[in-house]
Structure formats: structure tokens, C-alpha cells
Write an enzyme that holds these catalytic residues in place. Sequence first.
Site, PDB file in Angstrom:
ATOM      1  N   ASN A 105       0.872  -1.167   0.000  1.00 26.83           N
ATOM      2  CA  ASN A 105       0.000   0.000   0.000  1.00 26.83           C
ATOM      3  C   ASN A 105       0.910   1.217   0.000  1.00 26.83           C
ATOM      4  O   ASN A 105       1.445   1.601   1.040  1.00 26.83           O
ATOM      5  CB  ASN A 105      -0.899  -0.035   1.250  1.00 26.83           C
ATOM      6  CG  ASN A 105      -1.814   1.171   1.317  1.00 26.83           C
ATOM      7  OD1 ASN A 105      -1.772   2.059   0.452  1.00 26.83           O
ATOM      8  ND2 ASN A 105      -2.632   1.214   2.355  1.00 26.83           N
ATOM      9  N   ARG A 160      -2.699  -2.182  -3.244  1.00 24.23           N
ATOM     10  CA  ARG A 160      -3.909  -1.396  -2.992  1.00 24.23           C
ATOM     11  C   ARG A 160      -3.897  -0.211  -3.967  1.00 24.23           C
ATOM     12  O   ARG A 160      -2.898   0.513  -4.055  1.00 24.23           O
ATOM     13  CB  ARG A 160      -3.906  -0.856  -1.569  1.00 24.23           C
ATOM     14  CG  ARG A 160      -5.093   0.031  -1.324  1.00 24.23           C
ATOM     15  CD  ARG A 160      -4.974   0.837  -0.063  1.00 24.23           C
ATOM     16  NE  ARG A 160      -6.180   1.648   0.109  1.00 24.23           N
ATOM     17  CZ  ARG A 160      -6.192   2.809   0.725  1.00 24.23           C
ATOM     18  NH1 ARG A 160      -5.092   3.298   1.248  1.00 24.23           N
ATOM     19  NH2 ARG A 160      -7.296   3.493   0.844  1.00 24.23           N
ATOM     20  N   HIS A 185     -12.537   2.874   0.648  1.00 23.54           N
ATOM     21  CA  HIS A 185     -12.452   1.847   1.706  1.00 23.54           C
ATOM     22  C   HIS A 185     -13.159   0.553   1.289  1.00 23.54           C
ATOM     23  O   HIS A 185     -13.565  -0.236   2.142  1.00 23.54           O
ATOM     24  CB  HIS A 185     -13.114   2.284   3.032  1.00 23.54           C
ATOM     25  CG  HIS A 185     -12.451   3.413   3.742  1.00 23.54           C
ATOM     26  ND1 HIS A 185     -13.180   4.348   4.434  1.00 23.54           N
ATOM     27  CD2 HIS A 185     -11.161   3.742   3.915  1.00 23.54           C
ATOM     28  CE1 HIS A 185     -12.358   5.221   4.990  1.00 23.54           C
ATOM     29  NE2 HIS A 185     -11.113   4.879   4.682  1.00 23.54           N
ATOM     30  N   ARG A 225     -11.459  15.958   7.892  1.00 24.44           N
ATOM     31  CA  ARG A 225     -12.363  16.260   6.766  1.00 24.44           C
ATOM     32  C   ARG A 225     -13.767  16.579   7.273  1.00 24.44           C
ATOM     33  O   ARG A 225     -14.205  16.000   8.265  1.00 24.44           O
ATOM     34  CB  ARG A 225     -12.450  15.063   5.814  1.00 24.44           C
ATOM     35  CG  ARG A 225     -11.191  14.841   5.021  1.00 24.44           C
ATOM     36  CD  ARG A 225     -11.237  13.518   4.263  1.00 24.44           C
ATOM     37  NE  ARG A 225     -10.156  12.666   4.690  1.00 24.44           N
ATOM     38  CZ  ARG A 225     -10.056  11.368   4.389  1.00 24.44           C
ATOM     39  NH1 ARG A 225     -10.971  10.783   3.655  1.00 24.44           N
ATOM     40  NH2 ARG A 225      -9.028  10.659   4.824  1.00 24.44           N
TER      41      ARG A 225
END
Length: 394
Positions: A7, A85, A174, A235
Site C-alpha cells: 500500500n 492497494r 475503503h 475532513r
Amino acid sequence: MNILVLNCGSSSIKFALFNEEHKIIKGLIERIGGNDAIVNYELPQKNVKYKNVVSIPTHEVGIKILIEELLPQSGIKNVNAVGHRVVHGGDKYSLPVIVNDDVKKDIEECIPMAPLHNPHHLAGINAIENFLPKIPNIAVFDTAFFQTIPIEAAIYPLPYKYYEKYKIKKYGFHGTSHYYLMLKTAEILRKKVEKIKIITCHLGNGSSISAIKYGKSVDTSMGFTPAAGVMMGTRTGDIDPEIVPYIQILEGITPKEASIILNKQSGLFGISGISNDMRKIIDEMKKNFRAELAFKIFCYTVKKYICAYLGILNGVDAIIFSAGIGENSYLVRKEVLKDMDKLGIILDNKSNESCVGKDGIISSRKSKIKVLSIRTDEEVMIAMFTKKLVQKEN
Ligand code: AMP
């Protein structure tokens, strides 16, 4: 089959190597780009942990060190496939694929929609092609699981031409985690995925909630970007869209500066003024009004999505909490699910409080809807996808 899972983030490489049975080595290379990169790895089976600070100027150098110095510590001599990923696969990929030049071009074309992720995934793929040229690379897309979301849930009510011209729609993120949580829930409840309706809450620094019906995602809270949905560490999640140009005009700031405010200065951090870390927010809550407010807004936005998806799914079998906050904070789970007995949701306080960092059912026997806390594992999922695809091709 030995599978390496990678990743690659903007300044990091997260990795794990699996043999047929276990995760043999896992680790994280951080602060890539300078002389003080941090290399961390552990051998879970042998209880060995290692940490060092070295110079790693690029992802390519990081991958070279990983292959030549770190992986040999595991005792495994060969890697048979690498699963990567990849955050954004656009509209094209609903399943993992073997990487070739066309796939790389597609990942590159999604860079404008995932500028902080896709370039680094490509760097990782290129480095593996360079150092391990004979083995297959598999791309596992975060967006893939959400390709089943029906069009009315995916298209924004903007002029339709923006969907046609710029592909502006909900992609979701996700996905690999939500997929893993779906499989694990079915395993724990001893039911087939095709027979259950669930709501999965991945609550970490980035958070998203998904509605899953009989093995397929039907909606998710993140959208065109990972800024949408519930409140997060830094966020905003969903806000009135008119607020953005309003602040831009009042403060005389550019769209890019506005984007930094929405993505990096808002959420738990923006409200509390203390931190994006839920642990710090909880520590400060009793003495600091803004920390308490941040906690309450976070839980309220999660509750709102759960209730929306309860309606969309016409009831569910289970609600799942996962990721850093979901797996560890019984207080968040308690606040989110309080006063929902009329909807068939009752937590068992003792099970909830004791289920920290492990898998378990935390609802009361009286609860019609089961509530579970499950540790997510995107790496295991990527390794499983990679193995399946490589076996299918051979
Ligand atoms: P993740 O992005 O899944 O790694 O989750 C990271 C977040 O999980 C951190 O920023 C913390 O806010 C949160 N977290 C980790 N442990 C706990 C805990 N024991 N209680 C509350 N939040 C936690």
C-alpha cells in the site's frame, strides 16, 4: 503461494508478506523523501519487532530496501505475486485485475480524482516491475466494491453533462475494508453473505459507512472524493455546498486553499482545535466544550447514516463497527447507538466495554439487530484477491 501486499501512500509504503497460512512479516516505511525515513517491521509469528531510521529518497529505493533487506528477515526466499492497494479505479474496475500497460494507463487516468494516492500506487507497481520482473502484479481497487451501487444513489443532482463530461459521480472508498467486514460478519454470524443485510461502519481517521445487501454494496457515504459522508479526523464530511464559495469570497481564497480547509483543517480537528485523534478528543471532553462538541457531531453524523441505510435496506441483520475508532472506542459505539431500541438496536454495555481491539458481538440478546465490532484487515483481503486471481490465471 507467497504474496506480498503493498500500500504505497504519498510518503509511505505499508507492506505485508503472506505464506499459505499466516502474515509472516508486516511493516511500514514512513517519511519517504529524505534522510530520516523510519523503517518499522515485525514478524508476528516470532514476536520480533524492528525499527530504524535511514535515508530513503524515493518509493523505488524504499521497495529495493524492502525486497533486498526486509523481506529476507522473514526466511521466505521467493515472492510469487504482489497485490497492490489502488485507491481509484474509476468506473472500469469492479474486480481486481492483473496489471498490464492498459491497467497502468487507467490508473494514471484516475490521478486527477485521486492525486494523493494513484501516483504513488503507480510508483510501487513500476518499482516491483523493475526489481521483480517475472512475477504478476495485481491491482485491488478501493472503488471496486461500489460498482454495484444503483445509479440513483450514485449520480449527483448536478447538470447531467458533468457526469458525462467529467465522470462526476459517487465512487466510494475503503471498499476492500467493507468487503472484508462483510465476509467476516457472515463468518461470525454463520450465515451466507447472500443472505444478510448489513451496515458496515469503517471509523478511522478517514471514515465511511456502507449499506450492503445480500453481498452487494447498495450505497456508501464517501462520494466522488473521500471528503464526503460522515465527519472525519480532518475532513468535513457532508456540508451545504454553498458554504464553500461563500467562505472563498469572504476570505479571498482560491479553490485549492478551500480544498485544504475542507480536507485538512476541518472535522474533529477543526471543531475541537486540539487534534484529529479521537483518543485526545475523548480525554479532553469533560473539560473542553469544543472537544465534547467534536465528539458529539462525529457520533451524530454516523448515527444519521446508519439510520438512512436502515431505511434504504428495510432493516438489517447487523451493524458493524471497525477501524481505529470503531474497533477501539466503546464510548463512540455507545453514543452512536443510544436511544435506538425502538429500531431494534440495543447494546450490551458489558460486551461493548470489554470488546476493544478484538472481534465480537456487542449487542444485547434482546436486540433484533446484531451489533459487532470487527478488526478490519485490508491486507488479508488483498492477499486473498491476489491469490484467487493468480490461481485462476494458471
Ligand atoms: P485508522 O485510520 O483506522 O488507523 O484509525 C486511526 C484513528 O483511530 C486515530 O486517529 C484515533 O483517533 C482512533 N483510535 C485509535 N485507538 C483509539 C481508542 N482506543 N479510542 C478512540 N479512538 C481511537
